[in-house]
Design an enzyme around this catalytic site. Structure first.
Site, PDB file in Angstrom:
ATOM      1  N   ARG A  51      -9.864   4.935  -5.836  1.00 20.88           N
ATOM      2  CA  ARG A  51      -8.683   5.552  -5.225  1.00 20.88           C
ATOM      3  C   ARG A  51      -7.706   4.554  -4.621  1.00 20.88           C
ATOM      4  NH1 ARG A  51     -12.393   9.151  -5.566  1.00 20.88           N
ATOM      5  NH2 ARG A  51     -13.635   7.359  -4.969  1.00 20.88           N
ATOM      6  N   THR A  52      -8.226   3.625  -3.835  1.00 16.12           N
ATOM      7  CA  THR A  52      -7.294   2.784  -3.082  1.00 16.12           C
ATOM      8  C   THR A  52      -6.457   1.932  -4.033  1.00 16.12           C
ATOM      9  OG1 THR A  52      -8.810   2.800  -1.232  1.00 16.12           O
ATOM     10  CG2 THR A  52      -7.099   1.121  -1.193  1.00 16.12           C
ATOM     11  N   LYS A  80     -14.220 -19.488  -8.716  1.00 19.18           N
ATOM     12  CA  LYS A  80     -14.270 -20.961  -8.779  1.00 19.18           C
ATOM     13  C   LYS A  80     -14.322 -21.569  -7.389  1.00 19.18           C
ATOM     14  CE  LYS A  80     -11.091 -20.974 -12.735  1.00 19.18           C
ATOM     15  NZ  LYS A  80      -9.737 -21.436 -13.114  1.00 19.18           N
ATOM     16  N   ARG A 101      -8.299  -5.795  -0.843  1.00 18.47           N
ATOM     17  CA  ARG A 101      -9.611  -5.315  -0.349  1.00 18.47           C
ATOM     18  C   ARG A 101     -10.604  -6.457  -0.464  1.00 18.47           C
ATOM     19  NH1 ARG A 101     -12.475   0.218  -2.062  1.00 18.47           N
ATOM     20  NH2 ARG A 101     -11.004   0.865  -0.452  1.00 18.47           N
ATOM     21  N   HIS A 129      -9.721   0.333   7.563  1.00 16.14           N
ATOM     22  CA  HIS A 129      -9.139   0.804   6.292  1.00 16.14           C
ATOM     23  C   HIS A 129      -7.882   1.614   6.629  1.00 16.14           C
ATOM     24  CE1 HIS A 129      -8.659   2.064   2.274  1.00 16.14           C
ATOM     25  NE2 HIS A 129      -9.888   2.453   1.980  1.00 16.14           N
TER      26      HIS A 129
END
Ligand code: NCD
Length: 303
Positions: A51-52, A80, A101, A129
């Site tokens: 969703r986000t 890396k 995120r 959030h």
């Protein structure tokens, strides 16, 4: 240039403005089709998301903008060994705004300190959030018409659930809100989230028993036990089905209750409840896209 890391980075007045813009987008989407023409959103997702990430991307497309980014750390230079700070400086050369995120608490703040474009926290570890909270606030506003005087039950993993932390922090700014915190002993709300409630004399109770409190609630915010934050799989297995909302458990609830969930649902809400008029969790999904559109426009200073 301004970033949104914590829901408190937005004032109550700004949240009202975002809600007004979101309502206008819902009413007149055609007026917004070119608002972010030639602008680029970068989605930097170091943790799984449906969703986000996709609602940020859909939001930018619906504003006429473009999207670049990655959806897992392994496909970026993080694999890396590149630091979040260097990645943020790099992406600032390519995009106008970042949604990020990350599994580590504080990573989006580090990105914001190093980027020269706005950074939006799309969830940092078990911490915050804020854009899920914007989705939640528009949903509450549409369902209830107000934030004041509501009894808000939050149920499930209140320890690791970042959506819970941000929503409590946001709702604690409105008058006469009462919190009912329903969780197993091991998954109670952390003290840094409860502290402001104590300091401001905001009413809250903690319980392990949903059935004893369900009749009082105006909002019931169910959450998933956050498997990825557990150190020990046995603990997760023991706790994961602590609360399963069923039609029987809802028997004593108000007719005006709104049932919310940030999703993904694992087992917390029986499928039979999806057809209950009180179920608001798929409305929340759609509201999240509109609030992200409003937020992107605010941060890009689009009129
Ligand atoms: C939440 C999250 O990522 O914190 N999901 C979401 O963004 N809607 C909730 C969760 O994963 O349980």
């Amino acid at each position: 240039m301004r970033s949104i890391i914590n829901i408190l980075d937005l004032t109550k007045e700004e949240i009202d403005q975002l809600i007004q813009v979101a309502e206008d987008i819902i009413a007149h989407p055609q007026n917004y089709l070119e608002k972010c023409k030639h602008k680029k959103l970068a989605t930097l997702f170091y943790e799984p998301s449906t969703r986000t990430r996709l609602s940020f991307e859909a939001a930018m497309y619906e504003l006429g903008g473009h999207v670049i980014g990655f959806s897992e750390a392994n496909s970026s230079s993080a694999a890396k060994g590149e630091s979040v700070a260097d990645t943020a400086k790099t992406i600032s050369c390519y995009a106008d705004i970042i949604a990020m995120r990350h599994p580590k608490e504080g990573a989006p703040m580090v990105a914001a300190a190093n980027a020269t474009i706005p950074v939006i926290n799309g969830g940092d570890g078990g911490h915050n959030h804020p854009t899920q909270t914007l989705a939640d606030l528009l949903t509450i506003h549409r369902e209830k018409g107000t934030f004041e005087g509501l009894t808000v039950g939050l149920c499930g993993d209140l320890k690791f659930g970042r959506t819970v932390h941000s929503l409590i922090t946001a709702m604690a700014r409105y008058d006469n809100v009462r919190f009912v915190l329903i969780s197993p002993e091991e998954l109670k709300v952390p003290s840094y989230v409860k502290m402001p409630l104590k300091q401001k004399g905001i009413s809250y109770i903690q319980t392990t028993d949903i059935e004893s409190v369900i009749a009082d609630l105006d909002i019931l915010y169910m959450t998933r036990v956050q498997k990825e934050r557990f150190f020990n799989e046995d603990d997760y297995i023991r706790l994961k089905d602590s609360y399963i909302l069923t039609p029987q458990k809802l028997a004593k609830a108000k007719d005006t209750l709104s049932i919310m969930h940030p999703l993904p649902r694992v087992n917390e809400i029986a499928l039979a409840i999806d057809d209950d008029p009180r179920a608001a969790y798929f409305k929340q999904v759609l509201n999240g896209k509109y609030m992200r559109m409003a937020l992107i426009m605010m941060l890009l200073e689009v009129k």
